[in-house]
Design a protein around this motif. Structure first.
Motif, PDB file in Angstrom:
ATOM      1  N   LYS A   1       0.833  -1.206   0.000  1.00  0.00           N
ATOM      2  CA  LYS A   1       0.000   0.000   0.000  1.00  0.00           C
ATOM      3  C   LYS A   1       0.866   1.253   0.000  1.00  0.00           C
ATOM      4  N   ASP A   2       1.918   1.245   0.806  1.00  0.00           N
ATOM      5  CA  ASP A   2       2.784   2.429   0.875  1.00  0.00           C
ATOM      6  C   ASP A   2       3.491   2.682  -0.450  1.00  0.00           C
ATOM      7  N   LEU A   3       3.953   1.619  -1.119  1.00  0.00           N
ATOM      8  CA  LEU A   3       4.562   1.794  -2.447  1.00  0.00           C
ATOM      9  C   LEU A   3       3.568   2.458  -3.399  1.00  0.00           C
ATOM     10  N   ALA A   4       2.340   1.955  -3.391  1.00  0.00           N
ATOM     11  CA  ALA A   4       1.321   2.510  -4.283  1.00  0.00           C
ATOM     12  C   ALA A   4       1.054   3.982  -3.969  1.00  0.00           C
ATOM     13  N   MET A   5       0.946   4.310  -2.687  1.00  0.00           N
ATOM     14  CA  MET A   5       0.633   5.692  -2.313  1.00  0.00           C
ATOM     15  C   MET A   5       1.798   6.634  -2.612  1.00  0.00           C
ATOM     16  N   ILE A   6       3.020   6.180  -2.419  1.00  0.00           N
ATOM     17  CA  ILE A   6       4.173   7.024  -2.761  1.00  0.00           C
ATOM     18  C   ILE A   6       4.229   7.247  -4.268  1.00  0.00           C
ATOM     19  N   LYS A   7       3.909   6.214  -5.036  1.00  0.00           N
ATOM     20  CA  LYS A   7       3.889   6.359  -6.495  1.00  0.00           C
ATOM     21  C   LYS A   7       2.854   7.408  -6.912  1.00  0.00           C
TER      22      LYS A   7
ATOM     23  N   LYS B   1       5.417  -4.615  -8.740  1.00  0.00           N
ATOM     24  CA  LYS B   1       5.322  -3.938 -10.041  1.00  0.00           C
ATOM     25  C   LYS B   1       3.876  -3.834 -10.511  1.00  0.00           C
ATOM     26  N   LEU B   2       3.081  -4.880 -10.272  1.00  0.00           N
ATOM     27  CA  LEU B   2       1.664  -4.828 -10.647  1.00  0.00           C
ATOM     28  C   LEU B   2       0.922  -3.772  -9.830  1.00  0.00           C
ATOM     29  N   VAL B   3       1.222  -3.698  -8.538  1.00  0.00           N
ATOM     30  CA  VAL B   3       0.594  -2.682  -7.684  1.00  0.00           C
ATOM     31  C   VAL B   3       0.984  -1.284  -8.154  1.00  0.00           C
ATOM     32  N   LEU B   4       2.233  -1.097  -8.518  1.00  0.00           N
ATOM     33  CA  LEU B   4       2.681   0.208  -9.034  1.00  0.00           C
ATOM     34  C   LEU B   4       2.043   0.524 -10.382  1.00  0.00           C
ATOM     35  N   ASP B   5       1.866  -0.495 -11.236  1.00  0.00           N
ATOM     36  CA  ASP B   5       1.145  -0.302 -12.501  1.00  0.00           C
ATOM     37  C   ASP B   5      -0.290   0.155 -12.222  1.00  0.00           C
ATOM     38  N   TYR B   6      -0.909  -0.476 -11.232  1.00  0.00           N
ATOM     39  CA  TYR B   6      -2.295  -0.151 -10.867  1.00  0.00           C
ATOM     40  C   TYR B   6      -2.397   1.282 -10.347  1.00  0.00           C
ATOM     41  N   ALA B   7      -1.472   1.665  -9.474  1.00  0.00           N
ATOM     42  CA  ALA B   7      -1.464   3.036  -8.951  1.00  0.00           C
ATOM     43  C   ALA B   7      -1.268   4.036 -10.084  1.00  0.00           C
ATOM     44  N   THR B   8      -0.388   3.716 -11.017  1.00  0.00           N
ATOM     45  CA  THR B   8      -0.137   4.595 -12.164  1.00  0.00           C
ATOM     46  C   THR B   8      -1.388   4.725 -13.027  1.00  0.00           C
ATOM     47  N   ALA B   9      -2.049   3.596 -13.292  1.00  0.00           N
ATOM     48  CA  ALA B   9      -3.256   3.616 -14.127  1.00  0.00           C
ATOM     49  C   ALA B   9      -4.383   4.393 -13.451  1.00  0.00           C
ATOM     50  N   MET B  10      -4.549   4.196 -12.144  1.00  0.00           N
ATOM     51  CA  MET B  10      -5.614   4.914 -11.425  1.00  0.00           C
ATOM     52  C   MET B  10      -5.342   6.409 -11.332  1.00  0.00           C
ATOM     53  N   THR B  11      -4.070   6.805 -11.339  1.00  0.00           N
ATOM     54  CA  THR B  11      -3.712   8.209 -11.173  1.00  0.00           C
ATOM     55  C   THR B  11      -3.749   8.968 -12.495  1.00  0.00           C
ATOM     56  N   ALA B  12      -3.690   8.250 -13.598  1.00  0.00           N
ATOM     57  CA  ALA B  12      -3.735   8.899 -14.910  1.00  0.00           C
ATOM     58  C   ALA B  12      -5.044   9.660 -15.061  1.00  0.00           C
ATOM     59  N   THR B  13      -5.008  10.706 -15.880  1.00  0.00           N
ATOM     60  CA  THR B  13      -6.211  11.462 -16.184  1.00  0.00           C
ATOM     61  C   THR B  13      -6.432  11.410 -17.689  1.00  0.00           C
ATOM     62  N   PRO B  14      -7.508  10.751 -18.156  1.00  0.00           N
ATOM     63  CA  PRO B  14      -8.482  10.002 -17.373  1.00  0.00           C
ATOM     64  C   PRO B  14      -7.892   8.667 -16.897  1.00  0.00           C
ATOM     65  N   SER B  15      -8.456   8.145 -15.807  1.00  0.00           N
ATOM     66  CA  SER B  15      -8.011   6.853 -15.285  1.00  0.00           C
ATOM     67  C   SER B  15      -8.293   5.768 -16.308  1.00  0.00           C
TER      68      SER B  15
END
Length: 195
Positions: free
Chosen positions: A63-69, A114-128
């Motif tokens: 979770k922390d990796l995702a939130m920092i990303k 890496k998958l969690v970081l991919d997910y965080a990146t995809a969710m943060t994109a505009t548009p998601s």
């Protein structure tokens, strides 16, 4: 200093919440002081934060990796400061913080990370845009409760980072020694640390 400071007067519940925040972090987090201008939003947001903090079905490091990303992608230096400090306590290494912008090519991250970081990146994109393939890869590793918790953690960090960015809330020195860096280029004429 952020674009707005703390309110001059605080009600009893807001004072108590401020005391709890100071007790947890050793100082009053500036986002608390800004949000205190609207006690109703502060209460609602505080409950969401409280429940998020109590959720432990997903490994804290993930979770922390995702939130920092998320914080790095949005460019929130305050979030990177506190997130790096919290993440280091959860087991994120200095090397992982340094490799976060190029995590896909780094051998310092496991496949689930890496998958969690991919997910965080995809969710943060505009548009998601979370591709079905990415979601199914995560679903093969996490159960439904964990998926909800991880998604919520990423979503709340997007809220925090964008709120703090808009108010230009500065780092408060939570991280010592190592801190992730913003990956977002500031908008024309805007810097994250401008006062």
């Amino acid at each position: 200093m952020s674009r707005i400071g703390a309110p001059r007067r605080l009600g009893p519940l807001t004072r108590f919440a401020g005391w709890m925040s100071k007790r947890m972090y050793g100082r009053t987090p500036e986002p608390f002081s800004v949000t205190a201008h609207h006690p109703g939003i502060l209460r609602g947001y505080g409950m969401f934060e409280w429940e998020t903090e109590r959720a432990h079905s997903v490994d804290e490091k993930l979770k922390d990796l995702a939130m920092i990303k998320v914080a790095a992608l949005v460019g929130c230096e305050w979030c990177l400061d506190i997130g790096s400090a919290i993440g280091r306590k959860a087991g994120i290494t200095v090397e992982q913080l340094a490799d976060l912008p190029r995590y896909r090519d780094s051998d310092r991250f496991g496949e689930t990370e890496k998958l969690v970081l991919d997910y965080a990146t995809a969710m943060t994109a505009t548009p998601s845009d979370v591709p079905d393939e990415l979601f199914e890869s995560l679903r093969a590793r996490l159960d439904e409760r964990q998926l909800v918790e991880l998604t919520s953690a990423i979503a709340i960090e997007n809220y925090r980072a964008r709120f703090n960015w808009a108010f230009r809330i500065h780092p408060q020195g939570f991280a010592t020694g190592a801190c992730a860096v913003p990956e977002r280029a500031p908008a024309a004429g805007v810097t994250a640390s401008a006062g």
